[in-house]
Scaffold this motif. Structure first.
Motif, PDB file in Angstrom:
ATOM      1  N   ASP B 254      21.519  80.590  90.869  1.00  0.00           N
ATOM      2  CA  ASP B 254      22.371  79.402  90.694  1.00  0.00           C
ATOM      3  C   ASP B 254      23.764  79.675  91.255  1.00  0.00           C
ATOM      4  O   ASP B 254      24.408  78.792  91.821  1.00  0.00           O
ATOM      5  CB  ASP B 254      22.504  79.072  89.197  1.00  0.00           C
ATOM      6  N   ARG B 255      24.203  80.907  91.068  1.00  0.00           N
ATOM      7  CA  ARG B 255      25.541  81.294  91.517  1.00  0.00           C
ATOM      8  C   ARG B 255      25.685  81.109  93.027  1.00  0.00           C
ATOM      9  O   ARG B 255      26.657  80.553  93.522  1.00  0.00           O
ATOM     10  CB  ARG B 255      25.771  82.766  91.131  1.00  0.00           C
ATOM     11  N   LEU B 256      24.651  81.576  93.752  1.00  0.00           N
ATOM     12  CA  LEU B 256      24.677  81.475  95.207  1.00  0.00           C
ATOM     13  C   LEU B 256      24.609  80.009  95.643  1.00  0.00           C
ATOM     14  O   LEU B 256      25.273  79.595  96.592  1.00  0.00           O
ATOM     15  CB  LEU B 256      23.495  82.263  95.773  1.00  0.00           C
ATOM     16  N   LEU B 257      23.807  79.256  94.933  1.00  0.00           N
ATOM     17  CA  LEU B 257      23.607  77.852  95.292  1.00  0.00           C
ATOM     18  C   LEU B 257      24.864  77.015  95.057  1.00  0.00           C
ATOM     19  O   LEU B 257      25.158  76.096  95.813  1.00  0.00           O
ATOM     20  CB  LEU B 257      22.448  77.303  94.432  1.00  0.00           C
ATOM     21  N   LEU B 258      25.621  77.361  94.021  1.00  0.00           N
ATOM     22  CA  LEU B 258      26.752  76.511  93.625  1.00  0.00           C
ATOM     23  C   LEU B 258      28.108  77.045  94.050  1.00  0.00           C
ATOM     24  O   LEU B 258      29.105  76.342  93.924  1.00  0.00           O
ATOM     25  CB  LEU B 258      26.765  76.339  92.093  1.00  0.00           C
ATOM     26  N   GLN B 259      28.167  78.295  94.524  1.00  0.00           N
ATOM     27  CA  GLN B 259      29.483  78.921  94.653  1.00  0.00           C
ATOM     28  C   GLN B 259      30.439  78.187  95.593  1.00  0.00           C
ATOM     29  O   GLN B 259      31.655  78.233  95.396  1.00  0.00           O
ATOM     30  CB  GLN B 259      29.370  80.390  95.039  1.00  0.00           C
ATOM     31  N   ASN B 260      29.906  77.500  96.586  1.00  0.00           N
ATOM     32  CA  ASN B 260      30.812  76.764  97.475  1.00  0.00           C
ATOM     33  C   ASN B 260      30.948  75.295  97.082  1.00  0.00           C
ATOM     34  O   ASN B 260      31.570  74.507  97.797  1.00  0.00           O
ATOM     35  CB  ASN B 260      30.332  76.891  98.928  1.00  0.00           C
ATOM     36  N   LYS B 261      30.348  74.949  95.976  1.00  0.00           N
ATOM     37  CA  LYS B 261      30.423  73.546  95.537  1.00  0.00           C
ATOM     38  C   LYS B 261      31.441  73.342  94.417  1.00  0.00           C
ATOM     39  O   LYS B 261      31.800  72.214  94.112  1.00  0.00           O
ATOM     40  CB  LYS B 261      29.034  73.100  95.018  1.00  0.00           C
ATOM     41  N   ILE B 262      31.838  74.447  93.763  1.00  0.00           N
ATOM     42  CA  ILE B 262      32.727  74.309  92.610  1.00  0.00           C
ATOM     43  C   ILE B 262      34.098  74.905  92.964  1.00  0.00           C
ATOM     44  O   ILE B 262      34.223  76.116  93.160  1.00  0.00           O
ATOM     45  CB  ILE B 262      32.149  75.048  91.375  1.00  0.00           C
ATOM     46  N   PRO B 263      35.131  74.070  93.053  1.00  0.00           N
ATOM     47  CA  PRO B 263      36.469  74.604  93.384  1.00  0.00           C
ATOM     48  C   PRO B 263      36.979  75.546  92.286  1.00  0.00           C
ATOM     49  O   PRO B 263      36.487  75.525  91.157  1.00  0.00           O
ATOM     50  CB  PRO B 263      37.346  73.346  93.463  1.00  0.00           C
ATOM     51  N   ALA B 264      37.966  76.338  92.650  1.00  0.00           N
ATOM     52  CA  ALA B 264      38.567  77.277  91.686  1.00  0.00           C
ATOM     53  C   ALA B 264      39.023  76.528  90.443  1.00  0.00           C
ATOM     54  O   ALA B 264      39.600  75.440  90.547  1.00  0.00           O
ATOM     55  CB  ALA B 264      39.753  77.976  92.331  1.00  0.00           C
ATOM     56  N   SER B 265      38.743  77.102  89.300  1.00  0.00           N
ATOM     57  CA  SER B 265      39.099  76.603  87.957  1.00  0.00           C
ATOM     58  C   SER B 265      38.241  75.421  87.503  1.00  0.00           C
ATOM     59  O   SER B 265      38.324  75.011  86.358  1.00  0.00           O
ATOM     60  CB  SER B 265      40.590  76.256  87.835  1.00  0.00           C
ATOM     61  N   HIS B 266      37.417  74.867  88.393  1.00  0.00           N
ATOM     62  CA  HIS B 266      36.551  73.747  87.999  1.00  0.00           C
ATOM     63  C   HIS B 266      35.282  74.275  87.331  1.00  0.00           C
ATOM     64  O   HIS B 266      34.934  75.437  87.474  1.00  0.00           O
ATOM     65  CB  HIS B 266      36.138  72.924  89.224  1.00  0.00           C
ATOM     66  N   ARG B 267      34.604  73.382  86.660  1.00  0.00           N
ATOM     67  CA  ARG B 267      33.278  73.707  86.136  1.00  0.00           C
ATOM     68  C   ARG B 267      32.257  72.783  86.776  1.00  0.00           C
ATOM     69  O   ARG B 267      32.603  71.708  87.298  1.00  0.00           O
ATOM     70  CB  ARG B 267      33.245  73.580  84.606  1.00  0.00           C
ATOM     71  N   SER B 268      31.008  73.197  86.682  1.00  0.00           N
ATOM     72  CA  SER B 268      29.911  72.358  87.182  1.00  0.00           C
ATOM     73  C   SER B 268      29.583  71.299  86.134  1.00  0.00           C
ATOM     74  O   SER B 268      30.185  71.255  85.058  1.00  0.00           O
ATOM     75  CB  SER B 268      28.677  73.220  87.421  1.00  0.00           C
ATOM     76  N   ALA B 269      28.607  70.510  86.452  1.00  0.00           N
ATOM     77  CA  ALA B 269      28.056  69.580  85.458  1.00  0.00           C
ATOM     78  C   ALA B 269      27.354  70.391  84.369  1.00  0.00           C
ATOM     79  O   ALA B 269      27.066  71.575  84.546  1.00  0.00           O
ATOM     80  CB  ALA B 269      27.069  68.640  86.135  1.00  0.00           C
ATOM     81  N   LEU B 270      27.080  69.721  83.280  1.00  0.00           N
ATOM     82  CA  LEU B 270      26.364  70.371  82.174  1.00  0.00           C
ATOM     83  C   LEU B 270      24.855  70.259  82.394  1.00  0.00           C
ATOM     84  O   LEU B 270      24.361  69.216  82.831  1.00  0.00           O
ATOM     85  CB  LEU B 270      26.715  69.691  80.855  1.00  0.00           C
ATOM     86  N   PHE B 271      24.165  71.318  82.074  1.00  0.00           N
ATOM     87  CA  PHE B 271      22.707  71.339  82.123  1.00  0.00           C
ATOM     88  C   PHE B 271      22.204  71.864  80.774  1.00  0.00           C
ATOM     89  O   PHE B 271      22.922  72.561  80.066  1.00  0.00           O
ATOM     90  CB  PHE B 271      22.198  72.284  83.219  1.00  0.00           C
ATOM     91  N   GLU B 272      20.952  71.570  80.514  1.00  0.00           N
ATOM     92  CA  GLU B 272      20.327  72.173  79.338  1.00  0.00           C
ATOM     93  C   GLU B 272      19.351  73.242  79.815  1.00  0.00           C
ATOM     94  O   GLU B 272      18.699  73.078  80.858  1.00  0.00           O
ATOM     95  CB  GLU B 272      19.564  71.109  78.527  1.00  0.00           C
ATOM     96  N   ILE B 273      19.245  74.335  79.075  1.00  0.00           N
ATOM     97  CA  ILE B 273      18.253  75.363  79.422  1.00  0.00           C
ATOM     98  C   ILE B 273      16.914  74.927  78.849  1.00  0.00           C
ATOM     99  O   ILE B 273      16.795  74.665  77.653  1.00  0.00           O
ATOM    100  CB  ILE B 273      18.641  76.742  78.846  1.00  0.00           C
ATOM    101  N   VAL B 274      15.930  74.840  79.731  1.00  0.00           N
ATOM    102  CA  VAL B 274      14.573  74.530  79.273  1.00  0.00           C
ATOM    103  C   VAL B 274      13.777  75.825  79.375  1.00  0.00           C
ATOM    104  O   VAL B 274      13.541  76.328  80.475  1.00  0.00           O
ATOM    105  CB  VAL B 274      13.926  73.426  80.128  1.00  0.00           C
ATOM    106  N   SER B 275      13.431  76.370  78.230  1.00  0.00           N
ATOM    107  CA  SER B 275      12.735  77.661  78.225  1.00  0.00           C
ATOM    108  C   SER B 275      11.523  77.562  77.307  1.00  0.00           C
ATOM    109  O   SER B 275      11.669  77.371  76.103  1.00  0.00           O
ATOM    110  CB  SER B 275      13.700  78.744  77.739  1.00  0.00           C
ATOM    111  N   LYS B 276      10.379  77.682  77.914  1.00  0.00           N
ATOM    112  CA  LYS B 276       9.144  77.636  77.119  1.00  0.00           C
ATOM    113  C   LYS B 276       8.349  78.894  77.391  1.00  0.00           C
ATOM    114  O   LYS B 276       8.183  79.294  78.529  1.00  0.00           O
ATOM    115  CB  LYS B 276       8.292  76.420  77.530  1.00  0.00           C
ATOM    116  N   ARG B 277       7.904  79.526  76.338  1.00  0.00           N
ATOM    117  CA  ARG B 277       7.026  80.689  76.510  1.00  0.00           C
ATOM    118  C   ARG B 277       6.197  80.822  75.251  1.00  0.00           C
ATOM    119  O   ARG B 277       6.530  80.270  74.211  1.00  0.00           O
ATOM    120  CB  ARG B 277       7.834  81.951  76.774  1.00  0.00           C
TER     121      ARG B 277
END
Lengths: 205, 387
Positions: B254-277
């Motif tokens: 995710d870091r690689l995918l988003l690193q050029n999309k989020i300016p310094a000091s900004h945050r991304s949108a909120l996501f929920e973790i979906v984890s099933k096992r």
């Protein structure tokens, strides 16, 4: 010499040799020790080693260096670094004598103190007793120092000690000490001039 | 003996060639995923439906699900509150070793509490706990693993940080630990220990929610590929989705995918973790997250993942609070941005080798000469300790 109730613990020993030692203390304890003050360490055999504070050193580490070079930090974090972190303030002490079985000597002690021995600030009576002993020979240890501001150390020490003797009517102590300094420095005219300059400044305060 | 550098050198060229090839493929895949991400973001509702469908149909899943915010949106740094409390906990441990004279485990948790706006010196504490002797063995008599000890440590961190909160603390209160908020990631935990621990974390969070205490997990340099997994689901559900390289060994973080999309000091949108096992656990903490660019300059993005309980994610005000506090705390160490409070908790907790040996000597001394029933330190361990 005897332990007095007024002697204040100001730190614990980090390292030592016969002629000097270094104690560590927390920043909170730093309001008591001052440059030129007479301090002592009591050994297990009840003998005491005396010294003068010659340097107070504030240590750093990589975190402090980062904080110094970084953005402004909250006051709470400044306090955290000063009071919580395990970075002792170093108190460097020049050994100027010792006492065994109540007898003072202005020579170096046979053994240095040990690590974690407590360093105490001497109270007024003890300062008077130690500095008035014999012919004030302890002063020669200060003059032997190299690469240190000897004149400033002398000034700091005398500024604290002179009034203590004057309080008890001993006006001769200071004059005797000046005479001692002149004798010891008679072959080092440049240094004697600087020391006399410091003493003159002290008298005009 | 030092390294045999000649031997390393012999294989280094081949290694570098392989790494370069891997990087090229990663870059290509990242570009493809970026296209797919853009397409997926055009219809967030559809993306959400696809993931919810996968949640129902798949038994094992680890992905991200957008919440109300558009997945490609970013949010600037909110204003910093003048008064609040920040607590951090971090732990280290001694894992029992059969090579030592005495097998023992120890948890060491550093705690740090700063009350901003008070001018007071932060409160620090260190809790060192020996693990019960009977607990250091598994049911089949083997010594517990590093993951087992890590689980005990993580749980203690969460309990101790809760215990450090008092009614006098300046509100609001944010607690932060290093690593994911839930503890599902410890995949090697045997038996029911994992689900028991998850239940404890869930119950602790319920107490926190009742008292309106906000918790956050800070993950520096995160390696998870939840968005990649999300886009895989999206691609499979789309007839006209762009092609993506089928080398499944390359997972784009995710870091690689988003690193050029989020300016310094900004945050991304909120996501929920979906984890099933399997086995599924009913009492599990529902976790949301955002990526935070803790860098101060746009040219040098540095993304951290910030995990928060789902209930915190429902309040924009609380999300802003977490965003502002963690960004600003990381700026205190701006050359390598990382929350100061967490760094201090870690600094307190680190157990050094000398301390390990001190604890061992302390324990051995308490046997008062009756140590013959224990085997001595292994010869291998003895020689490892020699310089």
């Amino acid at each position: 010499m005897t332990e007095t109730h007024q002697s204040i613990p100001i730190g614990k020993l980090l390292r030592a040799e016969n002629s000097q030692f270094v104690a560590g203390c927390r920043v909170r304890e730093l309001d008591t020790p001052a440059l030129g003050a007479l301090v002592k360490v009591r050994l297990e055999d009840q003998s005491e080693i005396y010294g003068l504070i010659t340097k107070i050193l504030i240590n750093d580490d990589s975190l402090v260096r980062q904080l110094v070079s970084g953005v402004s930090i909250p006051t709470e974090y400044t306090a955290d670094n000063r009071y919580n972190r395990n970075l002792p303030v170093e108190i460097h002490v020049l050994t100027v004598g010792f006492a065994k079985d109540g007898k003072i000597s202005h020579r170096l002690p046979p053994r240095p103190p040990l690590s974690l021995d407590e360093l105490h600030l001497c109270d007024e009576a003890e300062v008077r007793r130690f500095t008035a002993f014999g012919d004030q020979a302890y002063i020669r240890h200060i003059l032997r120092l190299v690469d240190q501001p000897v004149e400033e150390l002398l000034a700091a020490h005398l500024r604290q000690t002179k009034p203590l003797h004057e309080q008890t009517g001993d006006t001769g102590w200071y004059a005797q000490l000046c005479q001692k300094l002149i004798t010891l420095l008679r072959d080092d005219y440049p240094r004697l001039t600087t020391v006399l300059d410091v003493l003159t400044e002290l008298e005009h305060e | 003996m030092p390294l045999n550098f000649a031997s390393v050198e012999k294989n280094a060229s081949q290694y570098i060639e392989q790494a370069k090839q891997w990087q090229l493929e990663s870059a290509e895949k990242t570009s493809q995923l970026n296209d797919l991400y853009q397409q997926a973001c055009q219809d967030p509702e559809r993306l959400k439906q696809i993931i919810e469908l996968a949640e129902e149909s798949l038994s094992s899943l680890y992905t991200a699900k957008p919440l109300l915010e558009s997945p490609d949106s970013t949010y600037p740094l909110p204003a910093m509150p003048a008064h609040f409390t920040l607590l951090a906990a971090d732990g280290s441990q001694i894992v029992p070793s059969r090579h030592r004279a005495l097998q023992f485990g120890l948890i060491n948790v550093g705690l740090f509490k700063a009350q901003f706006g008070s001018g007071k010196t932060p409160i620090i504490d260190l809790v060192s706990e020996l693990i019960d002797f009977t607990t250091i063995f598994t049911d089949d008599g083997a010594l517990i693993s590093e993951d087992d000890v890590g689980l005990i440590r993580d749980l203690r961190e969460r309990v101790l940080i809760r215990e450090m909160i008092t009614s006098e603390d300046i509100q609001p209160v944010l607690t932060v630990t290093d690593g994911p908020l839930d503890i599902f990631y410890r995949s090697d935990i045997q038996g029911g220990k994992g689900s028991q621990a998850q239940k404890m974390v869930f119950e602790l969070d319920q107490h926190m929610q009742r008292d309106q205490i906000i918790t956050a997990g800070f993950i520096d340099k995160p390696g998870s590929a939840m968005l990649h997994n999300m886009l895989d689901l999206f691609r499979k559900a789309q007839a006209t989705a762009p092609e993506v390289s089928n080398n499944n060994r390359i997972r784009i973080s995710d870091r690689l995918l988003l690193q050029n999309k989020i300016p310094a000091s900004h945050r991304s949108a909120l996501f929920e973790i979906v984890s099933k096992r399997k086995p599924a656990s009913a009492d599990r903490l529902r976790v949301a997250f955002f990526y935070l660019n803790v860098g101060a300059q746009t040219e040098q993005p540095w993304l951290a993942r910030v995990e928060i309980p789902y209930w915190v994610a429902q309040s924009p005000e609380l999300v802003n609070f977490v965003h502002a506090v963690l960004y600003n705390d990381a700026q205190v160490l701006d050359s390598h941005p990382y929350p100061y409070a967490l760094h201090r908790a870690h600094e307190l907790a680190v157990v050094r080798q000398a301390e390990y040996e001190e604890v061992e000597n302390l324990l051995l001394s308490k046997f008062e000469g009756q140590i013959q029933s224990f085997s001595p330190r292994s010869n291998k361990d003895y020689w490892k300790g020699q310089k």
